[in-house]
Design an enzyme around this catalytic site. Structure first.
Site, PDB file in Angstrom:
ATOM      1  N   ASP A 114       0.846  -1.200   0.000  1.00  0.00           N
ATOM      2  CA  ASP A 114       0.000   0.000   0.000  1.00  0.00           C
ATOM      3  C   ASP A 114       0.885   1.254   0.000  1.00  0.00           C
ATOM      4  OD1 ASP A 114      -2.903   1.076   0.648  1.00  0.00           O
ATOM      5  OD2 ASP A 114      -1.516   2.202   1.921  1.00  0.00           O
ATOM      6  N   TYR A 142       2.830   9.837  -0.197  1.00  0.00           N
ATOM      7  CA  TYR A 142       3.919   9.298   0.626  1.00  0.00           C
ATOM      8  C   TYR A 142       5.297   9.610   0.028  1.00  0.00           C
ATOM      9  CZ  TYR A 142       0.044   6.491   2.555  1.00  0.00           C
ATOM     10  OH  TYR A 142      -1.155   6.069   3.101  1.00  0.00           O
ATOM     11  N   LYS A 170      -2.682   5.948  -4.387  1.00  0.00           N
ATOM     12  CA  LYS A 170      -3.831   6.836  -4.105  1.00  0.00           C
ATOM     13  C   LYS A 170      -3.639   8.208  -4.728  1.00  0.00           C
ATOM     14  CE  LYS A 170      -3.839   4.602   0.443  1.00  0.00           C
ATOM     15  NZ  LYS A 170      -2.435   4.495   0.870  1.00  0.00           N
ATOM     16  N   HIS A 199      -7.784   9.446  -2.007  1.00  0.00           N
ATOM     17  CA  HIS A 199      -7.201   9.406  -0.665  1.00  0.00           C
ATOM     18  C   HIS A 199      -8.134  10.013   0.391  1.00  0.00           C
ATOM     19  CE1 HIS A 199      -2.855   9.165   1.086  1.00  0.00           C
ATOM     20  NE2 HIS A 199      -3.733   8.940   2.034  1.00  0.00           N
ATOM     21  N   SER A 254     -10.945   6.217   0.133  1.00  0.00           N
ATOM     22  CA  SER A 254     -10.332   6.130   1.453  1.00  0.00           C
ATOM     23  C   SER A 254     -10.830   7.296   2.291  1.00  0.00           C
ATOM     24  CB  SER A 254      -8.808   6.190   1.309  1.00  0.00           C
ATOM     25  OG  SER A 254      -8.201   6.199   2.583  1.00  0.00           O
ATOM     26  N   SER A 303      -3.542   2.119   9.727  1.00  0.00           N
ATOM     27  CA  SER A 303      -3.072   2.332  11.113  1.00  0.00           C
ATOM     28  C   SER A 303      -3.579   1.227  12.049  1.00  0.00           C
ATOM     29  CB  SER A 303      -3.479   3.712  11.638  1.00  0.00           C
ATOM     30  OG  SER A 303      -2.994   4.734  10.798  1.00  0.00           O
ATOM     31  N   PRO A 304      -3.370  -0.048  11.691  1.00  0.00           N
ATOM     32  CA  PRO A 304      -3.877  -1.129  12.547  1.00  0.00           C
ATOM     33  C   PRO A 304      -3.218  -1.142  13.927  1.00  0.00           C
ATOM     34  CG  PRO A 304      -2.407  -2.012  10.865  1.00  0.00           C
ATOM     35  CD  PRO A 304      -2.651  -0.570  10.510  1.00  0.00           C
ATOM     36  N   LEU A 305      -2.038  -0.509  14.030  1.00  0.00           N
ATOM     37  CA  LEU A 305      -1.366  -0.425  15.338  1.00  0.00           C
ATOM     38  C   LEU A 305      -1.562   0.970  15.938  1.00  0.00           C
ATOM     39  CD1 LEU A 305       2.013  -2.078  14.166  1.00  0.00           C
ATOM     40  CD2 LEU A 305      -0.122  -3.201  14.839  1.00  0.00           C
ATOM     41  N   GLY A 306      -2.464   1.746  15.342  1.00  0.00           N
ATOM     42  CA  GLY A 306      -2.668   3.127  15.794  1.00  0.00           C
ATOM     43  C   GLY A 306      -1.400   3.946  15.602  1.00  0.00           C
ATOM     44  N   LYS A 358       2.509  -1.141   8.929  1.00  0.00           N
ATOM     45  CA  LYS A 358       3.735  -0.547   8.356  1.00  0.00           C
ATOM     46  C   LYS A 358       4.899  -0.760   9.327  1.00  0.00           C
ATOM     47  CE  LYS A 358       6.594   3.254   8.629  1.00  0.00           C
ATOM     48  NZ  LYS A 358       7.251   3.902   9.790  1.00  0.00           N
ATOM     49  N   SER A 359       6.054  -1.081   8.787  1.00  0.00           N
ATOM     50  CA  SER A 359       7.281  -1.059   9.585  1.00  0.00           C
ATOM     51  C   SER A 359       8.460  -0.866   8.657  1.00  0.00           C
ATOM     52  CB  SER A 359       7.444  -2.368  10.378  1.00  0.00           C
ATOM     53  OG  SER A 359       8.703  -2.346  11.033  1.00  0.00           O
TER      54      SER A 359
HETATM   55  N1  LIG Z   1      -5.535   6.150   3.588  1.00  0.00           N
HETATM   56  C1  LIG Z   1      -5.010   6.889   4.510  1.00  0.00           C
HETATM   57  O1  LIG Z   1      -5.392   8.066   4.711  1.00  0.00           O
HETATM   58  C2  LIG Z   1      -3.934   6.320   5.373  1.00  0.00           C
HETATM   59  C3  LIG Z   1      -3.508   7.026   6.510  1.00  0.00           C
HETATM   60  C4  LIG Z   1      -2.533   6.438   7.314  1.00  0.00           C
HETATM   61  C5  LIG Z   1      -2.013   5.203   6.996  1.00  0.00           C
HETATM   62  N2  LIG Z   1      -2.397   4.553   5.844  1.00  0.00           N
HETATM   63  C6  LIG Z   1      -1.798   3.243   5.439  1.00  0.00           C
HETATM   64  O2  LIG Z   1      -1.789   2.342   6.554  1.00  0.00           O
HETATM   65  C7  LIG Z   1      -0.451   1.970   6.855  1.00  0.00           C
HETATM   66  C8  LIG Z   1      -0.244   1.679   8.331  1.00  0.00           C
HETATM   67  O3  LIG Z   1      -0.614   2.753   9.156  1.00  0.00           O
HETATM   68  P1  LIG Z   1       0.452   3.616   9.966  1.00  0.00           P
HETATM   69  O4  LIG Z   1       1.617   3.890   9.109  1.00  0.00           O
HETATM   70  O5  LIG Z   1      -0.311   4.745  10.549  1.00  0.00           O
HETATM   71  O6  LIG Z   1       0.948   2.732  11.168  1.00  0.00           O
HETATM   72  P2  LIG Z   1       0.764   1.330  11.906  1.00  0.00           P
HETATM   73  O7  LIG Z   1       0.989   0.203  10.963  1.00  0.00           O
HETATM   74  O8  LIG Z   1      -0.507   1.395  12.677  1.00  0.00           O
HETATM   75  O9  LIG Z   1       1.998   1.452  12.910  1.00  0.00           O
HETATM   76  C9  LIG Z   1       3.302   1.677  12.453  1.00  0.00           C
HETATM   77  C10 LIG Z   1       4.206   2.005  13.634  1.00  0.00           C
HETATM   78  O10 LIG Z   1       4.320   0.869  14.484  1.00  0.00           O
HETATM   79  C11 LIG Z   1       5.672   0.446  14.529  1.00  0.00           C
HETATM   80  N3  LIG Z   1       5.685  -1.027  14.455  1.00  0.00           N
HETATM   81  C12 LIG Z   1       5.287  -1.787  13.402  1.00  0.00           C
HETATM   82  N4  LIG Z   1       5.371  -3.094  13.703  1.00  0.00           N
HETATM   83  C13 LIG Z   1       5.857  -3.166  14.956  1.00  0.00           C
HETATM   84  C14 LIG Z   1       6.161  -4.253  15.800  1.00  0.00           C
HETATM   85  N5  LIG Z   1       5.983  -5.519  15.410  1.00  0.00           N
HETATM   86  N6  LIG Z   1       6.652  -3.977  17.039  1.00  0.00           N
HETATM   87  C15 LIG Z   1       6.822  -2.694  17.440  1.00  0.00           C
HETATM   88  N7  LIG Z   1       6.549  -1.618  16.688  1.00  0.00           N
HETATM   89  C16 LIG Z   1       6.056  -1.850  15.455  1.00  0.00           C
HETATM   90  C17 LIG Z   1       6.361   1.061  13.314  1.00  0.00           C
HETATM   91  O11 LIG Z   1       7.710   1.244  13.608  1.00  0.00           O
HETATM   92  P3  LIG Z   1       8.898   1.202  12.494  1.00  0.00           P
HETATM   93  O12 LIG Z   1       8.338   1.744  11.208  1.00  0.00           O
HETATM   94  O13 LIG Z   1       9.927   2.068  13.112  1.00  0.00           O
HETATM   95  O14 LIG Z   1       9.324  -0.200  12.347  1.00  0.00           O
HETATM   96  C18 LIG Z   1       5.596   2.384  13.208  1.00  0.00           C
HETATM   97  O15 LIG Z   1       6.083   3.326  14.139  1.00  0.00           O
HETATM   98  C19 LIG Z   1       0.347   3.175   6.330  1.00  0.00           C
HETATM   99  O16 LIG Z   1       1.722   2.912   6.255  1.00  0.00           O
HETATM  100  C20 LIG Z   1      -0.346   3.430   5.017  1.00  0.00           C
HETATM  101  O17 LIG Z   1       0.055   2.496   4.051  1.00  0.00           O
HETATM  102  C21 LIG Z   1      -3.370   5.088   5.045  1.00  0.00           C
END
Ligand SMILES: NC(=O)c1ccc[n+]([C@@H]2O[C@H](COP(=O)([O-])OP(=O)(O)OC[C@H]3O[C@@H](n4cnc5c(N)ncnc54)[C@H](OP(=O)(O)O)[C@@H]3O)[C@@H](O)[C@H]2O)c1
Length: 283
Positions: free
Chosen positions: A48, A53, A78, A111, A148, A197-200, A239-240
């Site tokens: 994704d 980005y 997007k 988006h 989205s 943001s599954p991990l917030g 995301k990581s």
């Molecule tokens: N459509 C939209 O408007 C929209 C908005 C936001 C996000 N998104 C999509 O959703 C994706 C995920 O959301 P998100 O980026 O907000 O974050 P997320 O996946 O909820 O969380 C990512 C954070 O958690 C950390 N992390 C990941 N796996 C971990 C683990 N196993 N143990 C400890 N820490 C961990 C990552 O650290 P590190 O990266 O340092 O490893 C990063 O700081 C985005 O990347 C994007 O593709 C879409």
């Protein structure tokens, strides 16, 4: 047992892998390249990204260098807020394809429903944008199209003029905001819900109930949250940028969270932030 290459089927028959790899805030260049390559090596088949980005080029390069046949991959990008409207959408989509180095994407999303610049006439602008997206779909340059951050009223308005209904709605979705109203709306309209943001964005990982459940199942907090999303039937997009986390986040298929622990997680509403209201954002 399910796995990273298992799929759901969209309304148009396109298969979408049950977990996607997120790339927001992953800098273009080595970091994006290496993290996407690590994800593909770990077995993810769904990536994704977004024009916003700024990393489509590195994402595309990693996809190409992985050597994985294109048809085995599912790539989403997007349309950013500056590019709404028929002509601008066509230009922006062409640029995304160029940067990705691909001749089609599997999913193209609007988006945000009503960027500030278009807030006074978002219905009309989305209708024009969607017309361009329907063309990409018909021409095979986007195998599926969707939205989205859309609420029910944004989708209802779109459906007034759409010839093709959106197949996906990607939402901020985790135990801190289950977005029940719009998720039910998606289900009623055969729109697949993706959970961003599954991990917030990391904020849920330290919550005590999440930590306790993780300990009970001998899993990490991240694995619990991704599994929670999967068990709800969403498509989580963790995301990581760290290889170890990337592998771990894809390894959620050998256990099941029981009903009472699912309910505990469901009860974390508001504990680590809520979805942004698209009607009041300042972007
Ligand atoms: N459509 C939209 O408007 C929209 C908005 C936001 C996000 N998104 C999509 O959703 C994706 C995920 O959301 P998100 O980026 O907000 O974050 P997320 O996946 O909820 O969380 C990512 C954070 O958690 C950390 N992390 C990941 N796996 C971990 C683990 N196993 N143990 C400890 N820490 C961990 C990552 O650290 P590190 O990266 O340092 O490893 C990063 O700081 C985005 O990347 C994007 O593709 C879409």
């Amino acid at each position: 047992m399910a796995g990273l290459s298992d799929t759901f089927t969209l309304t148009n028959g396109v298969k979408i892998p049950v977990i996607g790899f997120g790339t927001w805030q992953t800098p273009d260049g080595d970091v994006a390249y290496n993290s996407v390559l690590s994800a593909l090596k770990a077995g993810y088949r769904h990536i994704d990204t977004a024009a916003y980005y700024g990393n489509e080029e590195s994402v595309g390069k990693a996809i190409k260098d992985s050597g994985i046949p294109r048809k085995e991959l599912f790539v989403t990008t997007k349309l950013w807020n500056d590019d709404h409207g028929y002509e601008k959408t066509k230009m922006a989509f062409g640029k995304s394809l160029d940067r990705l180095g691909l001749d089609y994407v599997d999913l193209y999303l609007i988006h945000w429903p009503n960027p500030k610049e278009f807030r006074s006439n978002w219905q009309k602008t989305n209708a024009e944008t969607w017309k361009a997206m329907e063309e990409f779909y018909r021409e095979g340059q986007a195998k599926a199209i969707g939205v989205s951050n859309f609420r029910a009223k944004h989708i209802d308005a779109l459906l007034e003029t759409a010839e093709i209904a959106p197949m996906v709605n990607q939402l901020f979705l985790n135990p801190s905001d289950m977005e029940t109203g719009i998720v039910d709306f998606n289900d009623d309209h055969d729109i697949l819900t993706e959970a961003y943001s599954p991990l917030g964005t990391g904020n849920l990982l330290k919550l005590q109930p999440v930590q306790e459940i993780a300990k009970k199942y001998n899993k990490s907090a991240a694995q619990i949250l991704i599994r929670w999303s999967f068990q709800h039937g969403f498509v989580p997009l963790p995301k990581s940028t760290h290889e170890e986390y990337i592998k771990q986040n894809g390894d959620i298929f050998d256990f099941e969270i029981d009903k009472s622990d699912m309910q505990t997680l469901d009860g974390l509403q508001g504990k680590a932030g809520l979805a942004i209201d698209p009607d009041t954002t300042d972007f």
